[in-house]
Design a protein around this motif. Structure first.
Motif, mmCIF file in Angstrom:
data_model
loop_
_atom_site.group_PDB
_atom_site.id
_atom_site.type_symbol
_atom_site.label_atom_id
_atom_site.label_comp_id
_atom_site.label_asym_id
_atom_site.label_seq_id
_atom_site.Cartn_x
_atom_site.Cartn_y
_atom_site.Cartn_z
ATOM 1 N N ASP A 154 0.798 -1.227 0.000
ATOM 2 C CA ASP A 154 0.000 0.000 0.000
ATOM 3 C C ASP A 154 0.832 1.278 0.000
ATOM 4 O OD1 ASP A 154 -2.305 -1.523 0.069
ATOM 5 O OD2 ASP A 154 -2.299 -1.631 2.261
ATOM 6 N N GLU A 155 2.057 1.191 0.446
ATOM 7 C CA GLU A 155 2.841 2.434 0.609
ATOM 8 C C GLU A 155 4.285 2.176 0.181
ATOM 9 O OE1 GLU A 155 5.191 5.316 1.892
ATOM 10 O OE2 GLU A 155 5.026 3.898 3.552
ATOM 11 N N GLN A 156 4.764 2.946 -0.817
ATOM 12 C CA GLN A 156 6.030 2.669 -1.478
ATOM 13 C C GLN A 156 7.224 2.724 -0.515
ATOM 14 O OE1 GLN A 156 6.205 1.606 -4.457
ATOM 15 N NE2 GLN A 156 8.399 1.644 -4.879
ATOM 16 N N THR A 157 7.270 3.747 0.341
ATOM 17 C CA THR A 157 8.403 3.883 1.255
ATOM 18 C C THR A 157 8.482 2.701 2.212
ATOM 19 O OG1 THR A 157 8.201 6.291 1.163
ATOM 20 C CG2 THR A 157 9.496 5.362 2.966
ATOM 21 N N GLN A 158 7.328 2.322 2.762
ATOM 22 C CA GLN A 158 7.279 1.170 3.658
ATOM 23 C C GLN A 158 7.666 -0.105 2.918
ATOM 24 O OE1 GLN A 158 6.965 0.975 6.803
ATOM 25 N NE2 GLN A 158 6.739 -1.252 7.057
ATOM 26 N N LYS A 159 7.231 -0.207 1.680
ATOM 27 C CA LYS A 159 7.553 -1.381 0.860
ATOM 28 C C LYS A 159 9.059 -1.535 0.687
ATOM 29 C CE LYS A 159 7.085 -3.024 -3.907
ATOM 30 N NZ LYS A 159 6.430 -2.805 -5.211
ATOM 31 N N ILE A 160 9.732 -0.445 0.361
ATOM 32 C CA ILE A 160 11.184 -0.490 0.155
ATOM 33 C C ILE A 160 11.898 -0.842 1.453
ATOM 34 C CG2 ILE A 160 13.220 0.906 -0.396
ATOM 35 C CD1 ILE A 160 11.492 2.408 -2.422
ATOM 36 N N ARG A 161 11.412 -0.265 2.567
ATOM 37 C CA ARG A 161 12.032 -0.536 3.865
ATOM 38 C C ARG A 161 11.924 -2.029 4.212
ATOM 39 N NH1 ARG A 161 9.036 2.475 6.816
ATOM 40 N NH2 ARG A 161 10.251 4.374 6.474
ATOM 41 N N GLU A 162 10.730 -2.568 4.057
ATOM 42 C CA GLU A 162 10.528 -3.982 4.372
ATOM 43 C C GLU A 162 11.337 -4.874 3.429
ATOM 44 O OE1 GLU A 162 6.417 -4.968 4.366
ATOM 45 O OE2 GLU A 162 5.892 -3.542 5.957
ATOM 46 N N MET A 163 11.374 -4.506 2.160
ATOM 47 C CA MET A 163 12.104 -5.292 1.181
ATOM 48 C C MET A 163 13.599 -5.310 1.486
ATOM 49 S SD MET A 163 11.929 -5.015 -2.973
ATOM 50 C CE MET A 163 10.293 -5.753 -2.982
ATOM 51 N N ASN A 164 14.142 -4.171 1.853
ATOM 52 C CA ASN A 164 15.571 -4.091 2.151
ATOM 53 C C ASN A 164 15.927 -4.876 3.413
ATOM 54 O OD1 ASN A 164 15.883 -2.546 -0.109
ATOM 55 N ND2 ASN A 164 16.242 -0.613 0.959
ATOM 56 N N GLU A 165 15.002 -4.906 4.363
ATOM 57 C CA GLU A 165 15.240 -5.717 5.568
ATOM 58 C C GLU A 165 15.318 -7.200 5.222
ATOM 59 O OE1 GLU A 165 12.134 -4.696 8.262
ATOM 60 O OE2 GLU A 165 13.009 -2.751 8.813
ATOM 61 N N ILE A 166 14.431 -7.637 4.340
ATOM 62 C CA ILE A 166 14.447 -9.037 3.899
ATOM 63 C C ILE A 166 15.738 -9.323 3.122
ATOM 64 C CG2 ILE A 166 13.339 -10.748 2.391
ATOM 65 C CD1 ILE A 166 10.657 -9.403 3.053
ATOM 66 N N ILE A 167 16.136 -8.386 2.267
ATOM 67 C CA ILE A 167 17.347 -8.568 1.462
ATOM 68 C C ILE A 167 18.585 -8.647 2.345
ATOM 69 C CG2 ILE A 167 18.867 -7.403 -0.201
ATOM 70 C CD1 ILE A 167 16.310 -6.556 -1.699
ATOM 71 N N GLU A 168 18.617 -7.847 3.397
ATOM 72 C CA GLU A 168 19.750 -7.923 4.328
ATOM 73 C C GLU A 168 19.849 -9.323 4.935
ATOM 74 O OE1 GLU A 168 22.108 -5.952 4.917
ATOM 75 O OE2 GLU A 168 21.467 -3.997 4.157
ATOM 76 N N GLU A 169 18.693 -9.890 5.267
ATOM 77 C CA GLU A 169 18.677 -11.252 5.821
ATOM 78 C C GLU A 169 19.111 -12.264 4.760
ATOM 79 O OE1 GLU A 169 15.579 -14.218 8.232
ATOM 80 O OE2 GLU A 169 15.009 -12.127 7.791
ATOM 81 N N MET A 170 18.658 -12.063 3.535
ATOM 82 C CA MET A 170 19.062 -12.943 2.434
ATOM 83 C C MET A 170 20.574 -12.865 2.207
ATOM 84 S SD MET A 170 15.905 -12.004 -0.133
ATOM 85 C CE MET A 170 16.454 -12.936 -1.553
ATOM 86 N N ASN A 171 21.118 -11.656 2.291
ATOM 87 C CA ASN A 171 22.550 -11.473 2.075
ATOM 88 C C ASN A 171 23.384 -12.223 3.119
ATOM 89 O OD1 ASN A 171 22.187 -9.930 -0.209
ATOM 90 N ND2 ASN A 171 22.446 -7.965 0.835
ATOM 91 N N GLU A 172 22.879 -12.271 4.337
ATOM 92 C CA GLU A 172 23.588 -13.017 5.382
ATOM 93 C C GLU A 172 23.629 -14.509 5.045
ATOM 94 O OE1 GLU A 172 21.779 -12.173 9.130
ATOM 95 O OE2 GLU A 172 22.248 -10.030 9.062
ATOM 96 N N ILE A 173 22.540 -15.011 4.474
ATOM 97 C CA ILE A 173 22.500 -16.423 4.086
ATOM 98 C C ILE A 173 23.469 -16.685 2.933
ATOM 99 C CG2 ILE A 173 21.042 -18.280 3.175
ATOM 100 C CD1 ILE A 173 18.652 -16.884 4.533
ATOM 101 N N VAL A 174 23.520 -15.745 1.978
ATOM 102 C CA VAL A 174 24.421 -15.900 0.824
ATOM 103 C C VAL A 174 25.865 -16.069 1.285
ATOM 104 C CG1 VAL A 174 25.339 -14.755 -1.236
ATOM 105 C CG2 VAL A 174 22.902 -14.627 -0.727
ATOM 106 N N GLU A 175 26.253 -15.323 2.313
ATOM 107 C CA GLU A 175 27.629 -15.404 2.813
ATOM 108 C C GLU A 175 27.988 -16.803 3.302
ATOM 109 O OE1 GLU A 175 28.357 -12.448 5.758
ATOM 110 O OE2 GLU A 175 27.739 -10.785 4.466
ATOM 111 N N GLU A 176 26.978 -17.546 3.782
ATOM 112 C CA GLU A 176 27.221 -18.878 4.339
ATOM 113 C C GLU A 176 27.109 -19.993 3.301
ATOM 114 O OE1 GLU A 176 28.230 -19.326 7.444
ATOM 115 O OE2 GLU A 176 28.197 -17.143 7.684
ATOM 116 N N MET A 177 26.604 -19.687 2.131
ATOM 117 C CA MET A 177 26.392 -20.729 1.128
ATOM 118 C C MET A 177 27.708 -21.311 0.635
ATOM 119 S SD MET A 177 23.338 -19.381 -1.356
ATOM 120 C CE MET A 177 21.660 -19.188 -0.767
ATOM 121 N N ASP A 178 27.696 -22.633 0.386
ATOM 122 C CA ASP A 178 28.869 -23.243 -0.241
ATOM 123 C C ASP A 178 28.709 -23.166 -1.760
ATOM 124 O OD1 ASP A 178 27.197 -25.337 -1.108
ATOM 125 O OD2 ASP A 178 27.776 -26.661 0.541
#
Length: 444
Positions: free
Chosen positions: A35-59
């Motif tokens: 519903d709200e673009q700014t909130q959408k980007i904030r939530e998306m970036n939080e998820i991406i930060e978590e995804m990036n942490e997983i990428v670091e551990e991948m073999d």
């Protein structure tokens, strides 16, 4: 265009805790703050930060299983449909690219994606902007494109290289700035040996980066190694660089010093359960050894610092024997490569203690087949070189003196054991009897 054999987009993904969690988070990106673009980007970036942490551990296998052409196509579609902002996509892609480079993962999956084409067009369009060019966006796009691709057009390289070198020339001491420089120089190493690049696009800048670090020590270890690797890659296609690399920038001397410092950072006596886990210190040494191999394969003139570089490689080989097989293999290959190249004198090999270490390796009870093959080819290369007689009395006396020195080394290390060890593996490495006799007749 058909997909290459090494792309996993046609296969079932690996099911591990990391791949499952990453896929789950990726699916959540479609449902961020609709519903709200700014909130959408904030939530998306939080998820991406978590995804990036997983990428670091991948073999290696997890990484290739997840980051397929299909996934990159999906990201492109999300950008097109505005369900993912370009800012968020760059945040994810830059981290994927950085981890891919650090883990030295080979994959063509991004090259064949619609996202690759989108980034390419955006780079070209942004470069054409005269009045409102977004320099940061251009740098981000160039980083993503080069980090993830394996093939580049001359047009893209002519845009990306100068753009990235502007960042690499930043001499600020802030940690954030150092990290930016490191990423950019590591990115440039993705432009592999097969590409010829005009010197005007990079040479003055790379020289300045290396020389400034030699005086001020401002770069991270990885950044400095990456600057050298990029330059050594260029020498394969442009031998006019050799004078700059060997005489102005003193590659062999500098790298010998770097290897000495790097050795102090490695836990050579690590416990058995830690073996096989790749550390950042191990990766750094492997990258240096790859660069040394490329240097010896491209250089065409002798340098007085060769013996010191070989000696340092020998020290690492000896230290890595028990616990670091990858480093051990690379060192053996580097020493064999030095023996192959006639620019490295046999005197350098002796002074660098490479004959000693190869004799030690042959007599190791646990020496594996590939290592034994490197050892045998080392002696074959030397034997071929010492076979060449000359009418010049001084040179002929030198040749005979070198044969005598090598014979003495073999006596010191156990003459009979060495012969027995050589004989036992001849059939494995497919050396014919004539070559085997050459080793014995020329060296002994």
């Amino acid at each position: 265009m058909s997909l290459p054999d090494d792309d996993y987009s046609e296969y079932e993904p690996l099911t591990t805790s990391r791949t499952v969690q990453f896929s789950k988070l990726f699916d959540e990106l479609d449902h961020c703050g609709e519903d709200e673009q700014t909130q959408k980007i904030r939530e998306m970036n939080e998820i991406i930060e978590e995804m990036n942490e997983i990428v670091e551990e991948m073999d290696y296998n997890e990484f290739r299983s997840i980051f397929t052409t299909r996934m990159f196509n999906k990201i492109e579609k999300m950008i097109e449909e505005n369900t993912m902002s370009l800012e968020s996509a760059i945040l994810l892609l830059k981290h994927i690219g950085y981890c891919k480079m650090l883990k030295m993962i080979l994959s063509y999956s991004f090259d064949y994606s619609s996202l690759s084409e989108r980034l390419k067009k955006m780079i070209i369009e942004e470069q054409k902007e005269k009045e409102e060019k977004n320099e940061k966006l251009l740098v981000d796009l160039c980083e993503c494109y080069i980090q993830l691709n394996r093939n580049f057009s001359p047009e893209l390289l002519s845009i990306c290289i100068p753009c990235l070198l502007v960042v690499a020339l930043n001499k600020e001491e802030k940690e954030e700035s150092k990290k930016d420089v490191e990423i950019v120089l590591l990115t440039l190493c993705r432009i592999v040996i097969c590409y010829f690049i005009e010197q005007k696009l990079y040479l003055n800048e790379i020289k300045e980066i290396i020389q400034y670090h030699q005086e001020h020590r401002n770069l991270t270890r990885l950044a400095y190694q990456s600057a050298w690797k990029f330059l050594i890659f260029r020498m394969r296609k442009d031998d006019s660089l050799e004078e700059v690399i060997t005489k102005e920038l003193h590659f062999a001397r500098e790298v010998a010093s770097e290897l000495e410092d790097q050795m102090k950072c490695v836990d050579w006596k690590r416990e058995k359960e830690e073996r096989g886990k790749e550390t950042k210190e191990e990766v750094a040494l492997l990258r240096w050894l790859d660069t040394i191999n490329c240097f010896f394969n491209s250089c065409r003139s002798w340098n007085e610092d060769f013996a010191g570089l070989i000696r340092r490689t020998v020290q690492i080989l000896r230290a890595s024997r028990e616990n670091y097989k990858k480093i051990h293999v690379k060192c053996l290959h580097s020493i064999q490569r030095a023996a192959e190249e006639k620019i490295v004198k046999i005197d350098d090999l002796l002074k660098g203690e490479s004959v000693d270490i190869i004799l030690e390796e042959i007599q190791q009870p646990t020496t594996y087949n590939n290592a034994m093959m490197n050892c045998l080819y080392f002696f074959l290369e030397i034997s071929e070189r010492l076979k060449e007689k000359t009418d010049n009395k001084a040179n002929e006396a030198k040749r005979m003196e070198l044969k005598r020195k090598i014979f003495e080394k073999m006596e010191e290390k156990g003459y009979e054991d060495t012969i027995a060890s050589l004989y036992g593996v001849i059939s494995f490495v497919y050396l014919d009897l004539t070559n085997y006799q050459n080793i014995l007749q020329i060296i002994l």
